[in-house]
Design a protein around this motif. Structure first.
Motif, mmCIF file in Angstrom:
data_model
loop_
_atom_site.group_PDB
_atom_site.id
_atom_site.type_symbol
_atom_site.label_atom_id
_atom_site.label_comp_id
_atom_site.label_asym_id
_atom_site.label_seq_id
_atom_site.Cartn_x
_atom_site.Cartn_y
_atom_site.Cartn_z
ATOM 1 N N MET A 184 84.988 30.038 -29.468
ATOM 2 C CA MET A 184 83.537 29.865 -29.326
ATOM 3 C C MET A 184 83.204 29.354 -27.916
ATOM 4 O O MET A 184 83.829 28.413 -27.444
ATOM 5 C CB MET A 184 83.046 28.857 -30.367
ATOM 6 N N LEU A 185 82.222 30.003 -27.281
ATOM 7 C CA LEU A 185 81.858 29.608 -25.921
ATOM 8 C C LEU A 185 81.158 28.251 -25.922
ATOM 9 O O LEU A 185 80.399 27.927 -26.833
ATOM 10 C CB LEU A 185 80.933 30.652 -25.298
ATOM 11 N N LYS A 186 81.424 27.469 -24.905
ATOM 12 C CA LYS A 186 80.753 26.184 -24.722
ATOM 13 C C LYS A 186 80.079 26.204 -23.363
ATOM 14 O O LYS A 186 80.427 27.012 -22.493
ATOM 15 C CB LYS A 186 81.764 25.041 -24.798
ATOM 16 N N THR A 187 79.127 25.274 -23.183
ATOM 17 C CA THR A 187 78.419 25.189 -21.903
ATOM 18 C C THR A 187 78.603 23.800 -21.310
ATOM 19 O O THR A 187 78.440 22.804 -22.009
ATOM 20 C CB THR A 187 76.907 25.468 -22.096
ATOM 21 N N THR A 205 89.246 29.529 -16.535
ATOM 22 C CA THR A 205 88.414 28.423 -16.051
ATOM 23 C C THR A 205 89.285 27.189 -15.860
ATOM 24 O O THR A 205 90.138 26.891 -16.707
ATOM 25 C CB THR A 205 87.311 28.102 -17.081
ATOM 26 N N VAL A 237 89.634 28.357 -25.114
ATOM 27 C CA VAL A 237 90.936 29.036 -25.230
ATOM 28 C C VAL A 237 91.448 29.484 -23.855
ATOM 29 O O VAL A 237 92.654 29.556 -23.621
ATOM 30 C CB VAL A 237 90.817 30.239 -26.199
ATOM 31 N N THR A 238 90.517 29.780 -22.940
ATOM 32 C CA THR A 238 90.920 30.266 -21.614
ATOM 33 C C THR A 238 90.596 29.236 -20.516
ATOM 34 O O THR A 238 90.395 29.592 -19.364
ATOM 35 C CB THR A 238 90.235 31.620 -21.305
ATOM 36 N N THR A 239 90.546 27.975 -20.928
ATOM 37 C CA THR A 239 90.235 26.893 -19.978
ATOM 38 C C THR A 239 91.408 25.925 -19.916
ATOM 39 O O THR A 239 92.024 25.621 -20.940
ATOM 40 C CB THR A 239 88.958 26.156 -20.421
ATOM 41 N N GLN A 271 79.169 28.556 -18.669
ATOM 42 C CA GLN A 271 79.808 28.777 -19.969
ATOM 43 C C GLN A 271 81.316 28.897 -19.799
ATOM 44 O O GLN A 271 81.788 29.449 -18.797
ATOM 45 C CB GLN A 271 79.281 30.064 -20.596
ATOM 46 N N PHE A 272 82.057 28.363 -20.758
ATOM 47 C CA PHE A 272 83.514 28.534 -20.730
ATOM 48 C C PHE A 272 84.034 28.659 -22.153
ATOM 49 O O PHE A 272 83.422 28.191 -23.106
ATOM 50 C CB PHE A 272 84.201 27.370 -19.997
ATOM 51 N N ASP A 273 85.181 29.309 -22.261
ATOM 52 C CA ASP A 273 85.854 29.445 -23.555
ATOM 53 C C ASP A 273 87.032 28.468 -23.553
ATOM 54 O O ASP A 273 87.924 28.585 -22.699
ATOM 55 C CB ASP A 273 86.349 30.895 -23.705
#
Ligand code: TIU
Length: 221
Positions: A1-4, A151, A17-19, A13-15
């Motif tokens: 789920m994307l967060k801000t 990110t 899982v990919t941060t 915005q970042f995910d």
């Protein structure tokens, strides 16, 4: 789920899982008396205000399950990976000489290691780097790519040296970079101010600037 995350010059915005959280060089040699930072003539107490916010962000990152990466600047005991131009910078030799925490900036010595407050736990990669940038002559990019990281949240020291060198390397490699301003520190308050201004200028030319409370709010949202 994307967060801000609330940031300058605009929210991002970042995910999760990919941060990844990347903590740059929070070593005794930079933040404790008797190390490399102090030998260079600096007041290490100026960096110590970053420790508590870094701890809070690290805790939030671990709770949120995002990747955590630590870096350490330093060299092999025989200094074969330390260019002469770095060894004798300013006409003086500090790297490799004995100090209260062992040989300065040498891998395996107490001063080279990460401070206990922010010590890595199992599963968190530690990148040993010979340069100021964490991508130069390391496997950091490979490790991040393998996890699909896009990110990077930046903490650590010093803002205008190893943090921004790494951030610029990361930006050119396509990562979105967010620097948490109270989690990065400089021996020079004016360098801190202008380094942060440079990052977010021109529509986020190198990245974004936010802070620990905004990062924690985003991670725990
Ligand atoms: N001298 C200084 O400000 N920094 C360094 O030498 N290395 C890092 O920033 N880690």
């Amino acid at each position: 789920m994307l967060k801000t995350i609330q940031a300058d010059p605009f929210d991002l915005q970042f995910d999760p899982v990919t941060t990844a959280l990347i903590i740059i060089d929070m070593q005794r040699d930079f933040v404790e008396p008797g190390g490399f930072g102090e030998l260079l003539g600096n007041d290490v107490s100026l960096l110590r205000s970053t420790i508590e916010p870094c701890q809070q962000v690290l805790e939030a990152a671990r709770k949120a399950g995002i990747m955590v990466v630590h870096t350490r600047e330093g060299h092999r005991p025989d200094l074969s990976d330390c260019p002469p131009a770095k060894l004798t910078r300013g006409g003086k030799t500090f790297i490799g000489t004995p100090g209260p925490c062992g040989r300065i900036l040498v891998r395996g010595e107490k001063g080279h290691d990460i401070i206990p407050e922010l010590y890595p736990i199992a599963g968190e990669p530690v990148i040993d780097k010979p340069g100021k940038g964490a991508f130069y002559a390391t496997d950091l990019h490979l490790i991040l790519q393998t996890r699909g990281i896009k990110t990077l949240l930046f903490c650590g020291v010093t803002t205008e040296v190893c943090v921004t060198t790494t951030l610029r390397e990361a930006n050119d490699r396509g990562y979105e970079c967010i620097v948490l301003e109270d989690c990065v520190g400089s021996y020079f308050p004016e360098f801190q101010k202008y380094a942060l201004m440079m990052i977010k200028a021109q529509g986020a030319i190198f990245g974004w600037v936010s802070n620990s409370s905004k990062a924690i709010a985003a991670l725990s949202a």
